[in-house]
Design a protein around this motif. Structure first.
Motif, short mmCIF file in Angstrom:
data_model
loop_
_atom_site.label_atom_id
_atom_site.label_comp_id
_atom_site.label_asym_id
_atom_site.label_seq_id
_atom_site.Cartn_x
_atom_site.Cartn_y
_atom_site.Cartn_z
N ALA A 49 20.85 62.77 66.71
CA ALA A 49 21.72 63.86 66.27
C ALA A 49 21.89 64.88 67.39
O ALA A 49 20.95 65.19 68.12
CB ALA A 49 21.14 64.53 65.03
N LEU A 90 18.24 66.04 61.24
CA LEU A 90 18.77 65.01 60.37
C LEU A 90 18.75 65.54 58.94
O LEU A 90 17.69 65.96 58.46
CB LEU A 90 17.90 63.74 60.43
CG LEU A 90 17.94 62.89 61.69
CD1 LEU A 90 16.90 61.78 61.59
CD2 LEU A 90 19.33 62.29 61.89
N GLU A 135 21.74 61.57 56.41
CA GLU A 135 21.61 60.93 57.72
C GLU A 135 20.29 60.18 57.83
O GLU A 135 20.24 59.06 58.37
CB GLU A 135 21.70 61.98 58.82
CG GLU A 135 23.08 62.60 58.97
CD GLU A 135 23.09 63.80 59.88
OE1 GLU A 135 24.11 64.02 60.56
OE2 GLU A 135 22.08 64.55 59.91
N TYR A 136 19.23 60.77 57.31
CA TYR A 136 17.94 60.11 57.36
C TYR A 136 17.93 58.85 56.50
O TYR A 136 17.47 57.78 56.92
CB TYR A 136 16.84 61.07 56.92
CG TYR A 136 15.45 60.48 56.95
CD1 TYR A 136 14.84 60.18 58.16
CD2 TYR A 136 14.75 60.23 55.77
CE1 TYR A 136 13.57 59.62 58.20
CE2 TYR A 136 13.48 59.68 55.80
CZ TYR A 136 12.89 59.38 57.02
OH TYR A 136 11.63 58.83 57.05
N ASN A 169 20.36 57.01 55.69
CA ASN A 169 21.32 56.01 56.15
C ASN A 169 20.70 54.98 57.09
O ASN A 169 21.27 53.91 57.31
CB ASN A 169 22.48 56.71 56.87
CG ASN A 169 23.68 55.80 57.02
OD1 ASN A 169 24.13 55.17 56.07
ND2 ASN A 169 24.20 55.71 58.24
#
Length: 215
Positions: A70, A75, A79-80, A82
């Motif tokens: 990132a 994150l 996002e984590y 994913n």
């Protein structure tokens, strides 16, 4: 029978026996100063309540920033999640675990290997989520065949792993991996190392020990 009646009469004529007082005697307060508060260096809570990114290891001299990390070093929960096999399921699990935030740093060392380090923080109101997260990662690492493992000194149950068999996919070079997982307080540490050649024990252990020292 007369003796019993006489006994009742005697008791009736006596004043009631007073009960002991309910209040306790006042204790003298200890004199002298109380213990000194912990310094910021000693109080882990102070360290992890600040900018979590400052606790991450710094990119070594000569290494290049990793393009996949990132841009601002944070994150969010989506996002984590994913990065897991089933992002939707992981997202739900993170909500239940009171995910708070995650900080990340990554770099590439020439063409040898790449490093990604994550510090994942939980609110931990109902469970030891940081410990659970670390043990969950360890469980997955130990299931991979051809894996060597070592305890990370000073962490209690932190572990480092080197996967001696590479991941292979058509059209890609074989990729070797290593990882380390530990926790401290409400923060779980994740280290991932990948390269075209086998990752050494020294590489992953050095990263894990230095990162845990910063926590």
């Amino acid at each position: 029978m007369l003796g019993v009646v006489a006994g009742y009469l005697i008791q009736a004529d006596r004043a009631p026996t007073p009960l002991p007082p309910l209040s306790q005697p006042v204790l003298a307060q200890a004199k002298g100063d109380g213990p000194e508060p912990l310094s910021a260096a000693q109080d882990r809570r102070v360290k992890t309540e600040g900018d979590l990114r400052k606790l991450l290891l710094k990119k070594p001299t000569g290494a290049r920033n990793a393009a996949w990390t990132a841009g601002d070093g944070w994150l969010d929960i989506a996002e984590y999640a994913n990065d897991f096999t089933d992002p939707a399921e992981k997202f739900t699990d993170l909500v239940g675990d009171d995910f708070r935030r995650a900080a990340v740093v990554g770099w590439k060392v020439g063409s040898s290997y790449s490093v990604e380090i994550r510090l994942v923080q939980f609110r931990q109101e109902d469970s030891m989520a940081a410990l659970d997260s670390s043990l969950n990662h360890q469980g997955w690492a130990e299931e991979e065949s051809g894996t060597d493992s070592w305890a990370i000194p000073g962490t209690g149950d932190g572990m480092a792993y080197v996967h001696t068999r590479p991941d292979t996919e058509p059209g890609y070079l074989p990729q070797y991996g290593a990882e380390a997982h530990a926790w401290r307080g409400d923060v779980s540490m994740e280290i991932w190392v990948y390269g075209a050649k086998p990752i050494t024990k020294k590489t992953i252990m050095d990263l894990a020990e230095r990162q845990m020292e910063r926590l």
